[in-house]
Design an enzyme around this catalytic site. Structure first.
Site, PDB file in Angstrom:
ATOM      1  N   THR A  13       0.812  -1.220   0.000  1.00  0.00           N
ATOM      2  CA  THR A  13       0.000   0.000   0.000  1.00  0.00           C
ATOM      3  C   THR A  13       0.840   1.263   0.000  1.00  0.00           C
ATOM      4  O   THR A  13       0.437   2.281  -0.570  1.00  0.00           O
ATOM      5  CB  THR A  13      -0.938  -0.006   1.226  1.00  0.00           C
ATOM      6  OG1 THR A  13      -1.772  -1.157   1.172  1.00  0.00           O
ATOM      7  CG2 THR A  13      -1.803   1.239   1.280  1.00  0.00           C
ATOM      8  N   ASP A  90      -0.390  -7.123   4.649  1.00  0.00           N
ATOM      9  CA  ASP A  90      -1.123  -8.383   4.790  1.00  0.00           C
ATOM     10  C   ASP A  90      -0.266  -9.497   5.379  1.00  0.00           C
ATOM     11  O   ASP A  90      -0.734 -10.282   6.208  1.00  0.00           O
ATOM     12  CB  ASP A  90      -1.681  -8.833   3.431  1.00  0.00           C
ATOM     13  CG  ASP A  90      -2.902  -8.042   3.013  1.00  0.00           C
ATOM     14  OD1 ASP A  90      -3.397  -7.239   3.819  1.00  0.00           O
ATOM     15  OD2 ASP A  90      -3.357  -8.222   1.866  1.00  0.00           O
TER      16      ASP A  90
END
Length: 328
Positions: A13, A90
């Site tokens: 991200t 993640d």
């Protein structure tokens, strides 16, 4: 001699952006490089290196081997103070834990990333990267193993976990707490995790070099009305180990107990973890006699990695796996 910090970029991200600054979930990498993120000036001599750029849900052993070898290479140089690894959130906790067990250096290694995309309102990537570079420069960060720096907090790689899908404060250390914090240029450490890591760990890159992937070690999560189907399928698929994330204190349901007992008879190493927080300790005598290894204070996901490393180094040795889970 002014020492530098190497920043390795792996994607995530922190490199992504969305069509508008209020979009916090629908974003993609639009060609941003990690060197584009940081605009703050400081005392650090920073060198940026792109290892690869992928969502962290796609990370596997080939990426970890690259991460390990490149990190060890730069930290062996006298003019390098430490390394920062930017990573998708993640699987950041798995990568940080694996590096913590393998990289042979006492210099700071700091993982960071972002929960909000680059350019979004309240984007956290730039501050996280700035703080992580400062942490990697600090002599206080040496000999602590791999650290994770998000939202002004510093956590031990072994203890840190992602706890929220969107919140910038997602990385927490439930039960055990953060080891330090950073505000402005001030860094303070309050505790440390004394489990073996980096130079004191027995694991090394050579254990993995002959492998294309880690051994098949699934995490199987317990649930009400559980059957043995997933465990049976894992056995048929050739699992070398199974991490059973039981209810509560790693409780094993009757159906799972029977199936896992059969796995043990066939040489599969079984680790008993929990789907909740908190440690899993030696419990019912019959489970110990069956050879179900308690995961201790490791989450099921980290227990999976430790078991896979045990198998990579010691094969299907039950006694070595038991020792490793007591030690790490």
């Amino acid at each position: 001699m002014k020492k530098k910090v190497i920043v390795f970029s792996t994607g995530g991200t922190i490199l992504s952006s969305a069509a508008n600054p209020t979009e916090l979930t629908n974003y993609t990498n639009r060609g941003t490089k990690i060197s584009d993120i940081l605009s703050l000036n400081g005392d650090a001599d920073v060198e940026y290196r792109e290892l690869y750029s992928i969502p962290s849900s796609q990370v596997g052993l080939p990426h970890w081997k690259t991460m390990i070898s490149e990190t060890e290479k730069v930290l062996s140089k006298d003019d390098v103070a430490g390394a920062v690894i930017t990573h998708g959130t993640d699987t950041l906790e798995e990568s940080a834990f694996l590096i913590n067990l393998i990289v042979k250096s006492d210099k700071p290694i700091v993982f960071t990333g972002a929960m909000r995309p680059n350019g979004a309102l309240g984007s956290d990537g730039e501050l996280n990267l700035n703080n992580s570079i400062k942490a990697a420069m600090s002599p206080l960060s040496q000999n602590r193993g791999v650290l994770v720096c998000f939202n002004g907090k510093i956590g031990d790689a072994r203890l840190i976990t992602k706890t929220h899908t969107l919140d910038p404060s997602t990385f927490q250390a439930p039960e055990y707490g953060f080891c330090g914090f950073i505000i402005n240029d001030y860094i303070e450490f309050l505790s440390r995790c004394d489990k073996p890591h980096t130079k004191s760990s027995e694991f090394e890159l050579n254990d993995l070099n002959r492998l294309d992937s880690l051994s098949y070690v699934p995490v199987i999560t317990s649930y009400p009305e559980e059957t043995s189907d997933f465990i049976d399928a894992a056995l048929m698929r050739g699992a070398k180990g199974i991490v059973y994330a039981g209810m509560g204190h790693g409780n094993v349901t009757p159906a799972a107990e029977k199936a896992l007992s059969e796995c043990r008879k066939r040489g599969v190493i079984v680790v008993r973890a929990s789907r909740t927080g908190g440690p899993v300790l030696p419990s019912k005598e019959k489970w110990m006699q069956m050879g179900f290894i308690p995961s201790g204070s490791l989450s099921a996901n980290k227990a999976r990695l430790l078991l896979a490393l045990s198998i990579a180094k010691h094969g299907q040795s039950q006694s070595e796996a038991e020792r490793i889970f007591r030690t790490y």
